[in-house]
Design a protein around this motif. Structure first.
Motif, PDB file in Angstrom:
ATOM      1  N   VAL A 283       0.140  25.669  16.130  1.00 23.95           N
ATOM      2  CA  VAL A 283      -1.195  25.818  16.712  1.00 23.95           C
ATOM      3  C   VAL A 283      -2.085  26.597  15.749  1.00 23.95           C
ATOM      4  CG1 VAL A 283      -0.464  25.667  19.130  1.00 23.95           C
ATOM      5  CG2 VAL A 283      -0.554  27.907  18.016  1.00 23.95           C
ATOM      6  N   PHE A 284      -3.387  26.417  15.950  1.00 20.41           N
ATOM      7  CA  PHE A 284      -4.377  27.102  15.127  1.00 20.41           C
ATOM      8  C   PHE A 284      -5.396  27.772  16.027  1.00 20.41           C
ATOM      9  CE2 PHE A 284      -2.615  23.936  12.401  1.00 20.41           C
ATOM     10  CZ  PHE A 284      -2.567  24.555  11.158  1.00 20.41           C
ATOM     11  N   ALA A 285      -5.934  28.880  15.542  1.00 18.94           N
ATOM     12  CA  ALA A 285      -7.061  29.532  16.195  1.00 18.94           C
ATOM     13  C   ALA A 285      -8.300  29.156  15.399  1.00 18.94           C
ATOM     14  CB  ALA A 285      -6.876  31.047  16.198  1.00 18.94           C
ATOM     15  N   LEU A 286      -9.266  28.562  16.082  1.00 24.04           N
ATOM     16  CA  LEU A 286     -10.517  28.188  15.429  1.00 24.04           C
ATOM     17  C   LEU A 286     -11.616  29.152  15.857  1.00 24.04           C
ATOM     18  CD1 LEU A 286     -10.626  24.290  15.882  1.00 24.04           C
ATOM     19  CD2 LEU A 286      -9.551  25.622  14.064  1.00 24.04           C
ATOM     20  N   LEU A 287     -12.386  29.600  14.894  1.00 23.72           N
ATOM     21  CA  LEU A 287     -13.549  30.441  15.145  1.00 23.72           C
ATOM     22  C   LEU A 287     -14.697  29.742  14.429  1.00 23.72           C
ATOM     23  CD1 LEU A 287     -14.532  33.149  16.347  1.00 23.72           C
ATOM     24  CD2 LEU A 287     -14.036  34.193  14.136  1.00 23.72           C
ATOM     25  N   ASN A 288     -15.721  29.348  15.170  1.00 18.92           N
ATOM     26  CA  ASN A 288     -16.808  28.552  14.583  1.00 18.92           C
ATOM     27  C   ASN A 288     -16.250  27.328  13.857  1.00 18.92           C
ATOM     28  OD1 ASN A 288     -18.546  30.565  15.497  1.00 18.92           O
ATOM     29  ND2 ASN A 288     -18.333  31.708  13.596  1.00 18.92           N
ATOM     30  N   ASN A 289     -15.283  26.679  14.470  1.00 16.61           N
ATOM     31  CA  ASN A 289     -14.641  25.469  13.927  1.00 16.61           C
ATOM     32  C   ASN A 289     -13.888  25.670  12.625  1.00 16.61           C
ATOM     33  OD1 ASN A 289     -15.336  23.747  16.064  1.00 16.61           O
ATOM     34  ND2 ASN A 289     -17.419  23.597  15.262  1.00 16.61           N
ATOM     35  N   GLU A 290     -13.641  26.920  12.250  1.00 16.25           N
ATOM     36  CA  GLU A 290     -12.846  27.197  11.056  1.00 16.25           C
ATOM     37  C   GLU A 290     -11.487  27.736  11.496  1.00 16.25           C
ATOM     38  OE1 GLU A 290     -12.651  30.198   7.212  1.00 16.25           O
ATOM     39  OE2 GLU A 290     -14.395  30.279   8.528  1.00 16.25           O
ATOM     40  N   ALA A 291     -10.412  27.231  10.872  1.00 18.35           N
ATOM     41  CA  ALA A 291      -9.069  27.725  11.191  1.00 18.35           C
ATOM     42  C   ALA A 291      -8.915  29.128  10.594  1.00 18.35           C
ATOM     43  CB  ALA A 291      -8.014  26.788  10.630  1.00 18.35           C
ATOM     44  N   VAL A 292      -8.815  30.142  11.482  1.00 18.26           N
ATOM     45  CA  VAL A 292      -8.706  31.530  11.023  1.00 18.26           C
ATOM     46  C   VAL A 292      -7.349  32.140  11.381  1.00 18.26           C
ATOM     47  CG1 VAL A 292     -11.197  31.978  11.037  1.00 18.26           C
ATOM     48  CG2 VAL A 292      -9.843  32.382  13.123  1.00 18.26           C
ATOM     49  N   GLY A 293      -6.523  31.365  12.071  1.00 17.51           N
ATOM     50  CA  GLY A 293      -5.196  31.855  12.425  1.00 17.51           C
ATOM     51  C   GLY A 293      -4.287  30.691  12.728  1.00 17.51           C
ATOM     52  N   THR A 294      -2.976  30.923  12.587  1.00 22.65           N
ATOM     53  CA  THR A 294      -2.013  29.871  12.869  1.00 22.65           C
ATOM     54  C   THR A 294      -0.675  30.480  13.239  1.00 22.65           C
ATOM     55  OG1 THR A 294      -1.020  27.827  12.038  1.00 22.65           O
ATOM     56  CG2 THR A 294      -1.235  29.633  10.457  1.00 22.65           C
ATOM     57  N   CYS A 295       0.147  29.701  13.902  1.00 22.29           N
ATOM     58  CA  CYS A 295       1.501  30.129  14.236  1.00 22.29           C
ATOM     59  C   CYS A 295       2.304  28.884  14.594  1.00 22.29           C
ATOM     60  CB  CYS A 295       1.489  31.102  15.413  1.00 22.29           C
ATOM     61  SG  CYS A 295       3.060  31.966  15.648  1.00 22.29           S
ATOM     62  N   ALA A 296       3.612  28.944  14.324  1.00 22.31           N
ATOM     63  CA  ALA A 296       4.475  27.792  14.590  1.00 22.31           C
ATOM     64  C   ALA A 296       5.612  28.173  15.520  1.00 22.31           C
ATOM     65  CB  ALA A 296       5.053  27.267  13.272  1.00 22.31           C
ATOM     66  N   LEU A 297       6.063  27.169  16.267  1.00 21.37           N
ATOM     67  CA  LEU A 297       7.311  27.243  17.020  1.00 21.37           C
ATOM     68  C   LEU A 297       8.251  26.281  16.314  1.00 21.37           C
ATOM     69  CD1 LEU A 297       6.815  26.933  20.904  1.00 21.37           C
ATOM     70  CD2 LEU A 297       7.737  28.876  19.646  1.00 21.37           C
ATOM     71  N   VAL A 298       9.270  26.807  15.673  1.00 21.65           N
ATOM     72  CA  VAL A 298      10.223  25.977  14.948  1.00 21.65           C
ATOM     73  C   VAL A 298      11.462  25.832  15.819  1.00 21.65           C
ATOM     74  CG1 VAL A 298      11.620  25.786  12.854  1.00 21.65           C
ATOM     75  CG2 VAL A 298       9.344  26.855  12.745  1.00 21.65           C
ATOM     76  N   LYS A 299      11.883  24.579  16.060  1.00 24.38           N
ATOM     77  CA  LYS A 299      13.062  24.401  16.906  1.00 24.38           C
ATOM     78  C   LYS A 299      14.287  24.937  16.167  1.00 24.38           C
ATOM     79  CE  LYS A 299      14.020  20.665  19.588  1.00 24.38           C
ATOM     80  NZ  LYS A 299      14.595  19.339  19.892  1.00 24.38           N
ATOM     81  N   ALA A 300      15.001  25.858  16.818  1.00 25.37           N
ATOM     82  CA  ALA A 300      16.173  26.483  16.206  1.00 25.37           C
ATOM     83  C   ALA A 300      17.468  25.866  16.728  1.00 25.37           C
ATOM     84  CB  ALA A 300      16.158  27.990  16.468  1.00 25.37           C
ATOM     85  N   GLU A 301      17.502  25.566  18.025  1.00 29.56           N
ATOM     86  CA  GLU A 301      18.711  25.007  18.646  1.00 29.56           C
ATOM     87  C   GLU A 301      18.309  24.087  19.785  1.00 29.56           C
ATOM     88  OE1 GLU A 301      21.917  27.655  20.043  1.00 29.56           O
ATOM     89  OE2 GLU A 301      21.079  29.153  18.686  1.00 29.56           O
ATOM     90  N   ASP A 302      19.144  23.070  20.017  1.00 29.42           N
ATOM     91  CA  ASP A 302      18.916  22.177  21.160  1.00 29.42           C
ATOM     92  C   ASP A 302      19.558  22.710  22.435  1.00 29.42           C
ATOM     93  OD1 ASP A 302      17.331  20.024  20.218  1.00 29.42           O
ATOM     94  OD2 ASP A 302      19.035  19.350  19.038  1.00 29.42           O
ATOM     95  N   GLU A 303      20.765  23.257  22.305  1.00 35.51           N
ATOM     96  CA  GLU A 303      21.518  23.717  23.483  1.00 35.51           C
ATOM     97  C   GLU A 303      22.007  25.136  23.286  1.00 35.51           C
ATOM     98  OE1 GLU A 303      22.223  22.299  26.464  1.00 35.51           O
ATOM     99  OE2 GLU A 303      20.876  20.680  25.920  1.00 35.51           O
ATOM    100  N   PRO A 304      21.478  26.115  23.940  1.00 38.36           N
ATOM    101  CA  PRO A 304      20.296  26.045  24.804  1.00 38.36           C
ATOM    102  C   PRO A 304      19.043  25.911  23.932  1.00 38.36           C
ATOM    103  CG  PRO A 304      20.978  28.322  24.564  1.00 38.36           C
ATOM    104  CD  PRO A 304      21.982  27.496  23.810  1.00 38.36           C
ATOM    105  N   LEU A 305      17.993  25.297  24.480  1.00 42.74           N
ATOM    106  CA  LEU A 305      16.770  25.084  23.706  1.00 42.74           C
ATOM    107  C   LEU A 305      16.200  26.436  23.275  1.00 42.74           C
ATOM    108  CD1 LEU A 305      14.697  23.200  22.491  1.00 42.74           C
ATOM    109  CD2 LEU A 305      13.507  23.164  24.695  1.00 42.74           C
ATOM    110  N   THR A 306      16.140  26.618  21.956  1.00 45.00           N
ATOM    111  CA  THR A 306      15.682  27.875  21.363  1.00 45.00           C
ATOM    112  C   THR A 306      14.675  27.553  20.269  1.00 45.00           C
ATOM    113  OG1 THR A 306      17.861  28.846  21.751  1.00 45.00           O
ATOM    114  CG2 THR A 306      16.441  29.980  20.191  1.00 45.00           C
TER     115      THR A 306
END
Length: 161
Positions: free
Chosen positions: A58-81
């Motif tokens: 995901v990105f944080a937009l301020l005045n339509n400019e990407a000023v922040g970001t963060c990811a969720l990276v799948k680490a495991e399926d079972e249990p979903l982590t």
């Protein structure tokens, strides 16, 4: 009257934000550390390394400019982590609670996907980041198999499903 000039909008990854994902992260990593091979692997190939493997960005937009970001990276399926990874906020946009907005949106997303927990790795010099993660509910855990040389803090958040 709503002043939308300072309104931060959280949006999901689109190809036009690929460069911003790398630039925002590179900027903050180089401020405190050195870029490692595993950084380049994720930052140069976010689609292949994160999205195509069941992750989210995901990105944080301020005045339509990407000023922040963060990811969720799948680490495991079972249990979903997932791993909360690559959170970066541009210095010019700090102080607007962008990190908290990014973190909250990804915690909510993980919950909606019925994930059991979210883990993260960070460094103890990043006191504001650690305080943010604690505010989001993350707890400190012993370090196991750190993914980067700079890691000296691991945390996790158990999601009550």
């Amino acid at each position: 009257m709503n002043d939308s000039k300072n309104e931060v909008k959280i949006v999901v990854y689109e190809p036009q934000y690929k460069e911003a994902f790398k630039a925002l992260n590179e900027e903050w990593i180089k401020t405190f550390f050195v870029m490692e091979a595993s950084d380049y692997k994720l930052l140069d190939n976010p689609e292949e390394q994160i999205l195509n493997k069941g992750g989210h960005i995901v990105f944080a937009l301020l005045n339509n400019e990407a000023v922040g970001t963060c990811a969720l990276v799948k680490a495991e399926d079972e249990p979903l982590t997932f791993e909360l990874s690559k959170m970066a906020v541009s210095p010019k946009a700090q102080g607007k609670k962008i990190g908290y907005l990014l973190g909250t949106s990804l915690v909510e997303l993980a919950k909606s996907l019925n994930a059991e927990k979210i883990v993260l790795e960070t460094n103890s010099v990043l006191v504001p980041a650690i305080k943010l993660y604690e505010k989001l509910g993350f707890k400190h855990v012993p370090i196991v198999d750190a993914g980067y040389d700079r890691v000296d803090v691991q945390m996790e958040l158990h999601l009550n499903i």
